[in-house]
Design a protein around this motif. Structure first.
Motif, PDB file in Angstrom:
ATOM      1  N   GLU A   2      -3.960   3.722   7.273  1.00  0.00           N
ATOM      2  CA  GLU A   2      -3.122   2.727   7.940  1.00  0.00           C
ATOM      3  C   GLU A   2      -1.672   2.792   7.438  1.00  0.00           C
ATOM      4  OE1 GLU A   2      -4.078   0.535  10.365  1.00  0.00           O
ATOM      5  OE2 GLU A   2      -5.987   1.606  10.367  1.00  0.00           O
ATOM      6  N   THR A   3      -0.747   2.466   8.329  1.00  0.00           N
ATOM      7  CA  THR A   3       0.670   2.443   7.991  1.00  0.00           C
ATOM      8  C   THR A   3       0.940   1.519   6.804  1.00  0.00           C
ATOM      9  OG1 THR A   3       1.330   2.982  10.243  1.00  0.00           O
ATOM     10  CG2 THR A   3       2.976   1.879   8.873  1.00  0.00           C
ATOM     11  N   ALA A   4       0.315   0.351   6.780  1.00  0.00           N
ATOM     12  CA  ALA A   4       0.541  -0.609   5.687  1.00  0.00           C
ATOM     13  C   ALA A   4       0.185   0.000   4.333  1.00  0.00           C
ATOM     14  CB  ALA A   4      -0.258  -1.891   5.925  1.00  0.00           C
ATOM     15  N   GLU A   5      -0.876   0.787   4.264  1.00  0.00           N
ATOM     16  CA  GLU A   5      -1.279   1.421   2.999  1.00  0.00           C
ATOM     17  C   GLU A   5      -0.274   2.497   2.587  1.00  0.00           C
ATOM     18  OE1 GLU A   5      -3.280   2.664  -0.466  1.00  0.00           O
ATOM     19  OE2 GLU A   5      -3.158   0.766   0.605  1.00  0.00           O
ATOM     20  N   ILE A   6       0.217   3.270   3.548  1.00  0.00           N
ATOM     21  CA  ILE A   6       1.229   4.286   3.231  1.00  0.00           C
ATOM     22  C   ILE A   6       2.506   3.614   2.734  1.00  0.00           C
ATOM     23  CG2 ILE A   6       2.702   6.100   4.202  1.00  0.00           C
ATOM     24  CD1 ILE A   6       0.337   6.689   6.159  1.00  0.00           C
ATOM     25  N   LEU A   7       2.912   2.526   3.368  1.00  0.00           N
ATOM     26  CA  LEU A   7       4.110   1.799   2.926  1.00  0.00           C
ATOM     27  C   LEU A   7       3.899   1.172   1.555  1.00  0.00           C
ATOM     28  CD1 LEU A   7       5.263   0.178   6.279  1.00  0.00           C
ATOM     29  CD2 LEU A   7       6.175   2.224   5.146  1.00  0.00           C
ATOM     30  N   ARG A   8       2.668   0.737   1.251  1.00  0.00           N
ATOM     31  CA  ARG A   8       2.356   0.215  -0.087  1.00  0.00           C
ATOM     32  C   ARG A   8       2.558   1.313  -1.128  1.00  0.00           C
ATOM     33  NH1 ARG A   8      -0.551   0.838  -4.062  1.00  0.00           N
ATOM     34  NH2 ARG A   8      -1.868   2.364  -3.020  1.00  0.00           N
ATOM     35  N   ILE A   9       2.098   2.523  -0.839  1.00  0.00           N
ATOM     36  CA  ILE A   9       2.289   3.659  -1.747  1.00  0.00           C
ATOM     37  C   ILE A   9       3.780   3.907  -1.951  1.00  0.00           C
ATOM     38  CG2 ILE A   9       2.015   6.177  -1.966  1.00  0.00           C
ATOM     39  CD1 ILE A   9      -0.747   5.754  -0.518  1.00  0.00           C
ATOM     40  N   LEU A  10       4.536   3.865  -0.861  1.00  0.00           N
ATOM     41  CA  LEU A  10       5.990   4.060  -0.955  1.00  0.00           C
ATOM     42  C   LEU A  10       6.627   2.997  -1.838  1.00  0.00           C
ATOM     43  CD1 LEU A  10       8.428   5.730  -0.018  1.00  0.00           C
ATOM     44  CD2 LEU A  10       8.502   4.322   2.037  1.00  0.00           C
ATOM     45  N   ARG A  11       6.213   1.751  -1.697  1.00  0.00           N
ATOM     46  CA  ARG A  11       6.796   0.655  -2.484  1.00  0.00           C
ATOM     47  C   ARG A  11       6.304   0.650  -3.931  1.00  0.00           C
ATOM     48  NH1 ARG A  11       4.198  -3.611  -0.616  1.00  0.00           N
ATOM     49  NH2 ARG A  11       3.066  -3.930  -2.515  1.00  0.00           N
ATOM     50  N   ASP A  34      15.778   1.721  -4.117  1.00  0.00           N
ATOM     51  CA  ASP A  34      14.440   1.175  -4.345  1.00  0.00           C
ATOM     52  C   ASP A  34      13.890   0.520  -3.086  1.00  0.00           C
ATOM     53  OD1 ASP A  34      14.645   1.999  -6.955  1.00  0.00           O
ATOM     54  OD2 ASP A  34      14.979   0.004  -7.782  1.00  0.00           O
ATOM     55  N   ILE A  35      12.613   0.749  -2.835  1.00  0.00           N
ATOM     56  CA  ILE A  35      11.896   0.072  -1.760  1.00  0.00           C
ATOM     57  C   ILE A  35      11.487  -1.281  -2.326  1.00  0.00           C
ATOM     58  CG2 ILE A  35       9.944   0.136  -0.164  1.00  0.00           C
ATOM     59  CD1 ILE A  35      11.945   2.492   0.169  1.00  0.00           C
ATOM     60  N   MET A  36      12.044  -2.358  -1.789  1.00  0.00           N
ATOM     61  CA  MET A  36      11.855  -3.688  -2.361  1.00  0.00           C
ATOM     62  C   MET A  36      10.632  -4.425  -1.838  1.00  0.00           C
ATOM     63  SD  MET A  36      14.097  -4.118  -4.562  1.00  0.00           S
ATOM     64  CE  MET A  36      15.550  -3.307  -5.131  1.00  0.00           C
ATOM     65  N   LEU A  37      10.375  -4.321  -0.551  1.00  0.00           N
ATOM     66  CA  LEU A  37       9.252  -5.017   0.086  1.00  0.00           C
ATOM     67  C   LEU A  37       8.726  -4.135   1.212  1.00  0.00           C
ATOM     68  CD1 LEU A  37      10.989  -8.485   0.708  1.00  0.00           C
ATOM     69  CD2 LEU A  37       9.389  -7.971  -1.155  1.00  0.00           C
ATOM     70  N   THR A  38       7.466  -4.340   1.571  1.00  0.00           N
ATOM     71  CA  THR A  38       6.899  -3.722   2.767  1.00  0.00           C
ATOM     72  C   THR A  38       5.976  -4.739   3.420  1.00  0.00           C
ATOM     73  OG1 THR A  38       5.060  -2.757   1.520  1.00  0.00           O
ATOM     74  CG2 THR A  38       6.984  -1.349   1.880  1.00  0.00           C
ATOM     75  N   ASP A  39       5.701  -4.527   4.690  1.00  0.00           N
ATOM     76  CA  ASP A  39       4.672  -5.301   5.369  1.00  0.00           C
ATOM     77  C   ASP A  39       3.838  -4.314   6.179  1.00  0.00           C
ATOM     78  OD1 ASP A  39       6.199  -4.858   7.717  1.00  0.00           O
ATOM     79  OD2 ASP A  39       7.165  -6.826   7.551  1.00  0.00           O
ATOM     80  N   GLU A  40       3.176  -4.758   7.209  1.00  0.00           N
ATOM     81  CA  GLU A  40       2.259  -3.897   7.954  1.00  0.00           C
ATOM     82  C   GLU A  40       2.933  -2.683   8.567  1.00  0.00           C
ATOM     83  OE1 GLU A  40       2.512  -7.316   8.687  1.00  0.00           O
ATOM     84  OE2 GLU A  40       0.924  -7.694   7.224  1.00  0.00           O
ATOM     85  N   THR A  69       5.289  10.547  -5.566  1.00  0.00           N
ATOM     86  CA  THR A  69       4.728   9.890  -6.742  1.00  0.00           C
ATOM     87  C   THR A  69       4.876  10.793  -7.962  1.00  0.00           C
ATOM     88  OG1 THR A  69       2.505  10.779  -6.347  1.00  0.00           O
ATOM     89  CG2 THR A  69       2.998   8.602  -5.398  1.00  0.00           C
ATOM     90  N   GLN A  70       4.684  10.210  -9.129  1.00  0.00           N
ATOM     91  CA  GLN A  70       4.690  10.977 -10.370  1.00  0.00           C
ATOM     92  C   GLN A  70       3.368  11.721 -10.504  1.00  0.00           C
ATOM     93  OE1 GLN A  70       7.397  11.119 -12.562  1.00  0.00           O
ATOM     94  NE2 GLN A  70       8.355  10.079 -10.833  1.00  0.00           N
ATOM     95  N   GLY A  71       3.343  12.693 -11.365  1.00  0.00           N
ATOM     96  CA  GLY A  71       2.142  13.470 -11.642  1.00  0.00           C
ATOM     97  C   GLY A  71       2.505  14.619 -12.539  1.00  0.00           C
TER      98      GLY A  71
END
Length: 158
Positions: A2-11, A34-40, A69-71
């Motif tokens: 879902e888009t919301a989950e991808i945006l959560r990863i980004l944030r 910085d990505i400050m907030l996300t929603d759906e 992401t880091q790794g």
């Protein structure tokens, strides 16, 4: 995915991402924001009035964002790229930005120092998610907001 989950990863997992805009001469300009907030189906970030980034966003109303992401190595990372329309939503969600990102109070400790800040929302566009840690590698395209037409990430969205 879902888009919301991808945006959560980004944030949450990436947070600081490279934003690209076009300057007054039509040349590309990038900076880390910085990505400050996300929603759906939207992401939110801030900048200060008077900055070139602010002018580019308000003039063109479009941006591209990429982050990873880091790794320990590339094969342990996730990457997100998205490009789309942006709008200035003013200071209406600024309190929420500071609540969700407590470190911002150290950068802008006084209310007066925050008056130059405005919140922008990326609300319509397309993106791509890669999870290089998965076998086989996961590649997923997604849309923000009311995006009707799907394009490859490398396509022209003008």
């Amino acid at each position: 995915m879902e888009t919301a989950e991808i945006l959560r990863i980004l944030r949450e997992e990436i947070h600081s991402a490279v934003f690209a805009t076009v300057d007054e001469q039509g040349l590309p300009a990038t900076r880390v924001i910085d990505i400050m907030l996300t929603d759906e189906d939207s992401l939110y970030f801030i900048t200060a009035k008077g900055k070139a980034f602010y002018r580019q966003l308000t003039d063109r109303k479009y941006a591209a964002v990429s982050g990873m992401t880091q790794g320990k190595g590339s094969l342990e990372r996730k990457a997100v790229s998205v490009r789309g329309k942006v709008e200035n939503i003013g200071s209406g969600r600024l309190a929420q930005v500071f609540e969700a990102n407590p470190y911002m109070a150290e950068i802008y400790p006084e209310e007066e120092s925050r008056t130059a800040l405005e919140v922008f929302r990326m609300y319509e566009g397309q993106g791509e998610y890669f999870d290089l840690s998965a076998k086989p590698v996961v590649r997923h395209t997604f849309s923000l907001g009311g995006a009707q037409e799907r394009h490859p990430v490398s396509g022209d969205y003008s």
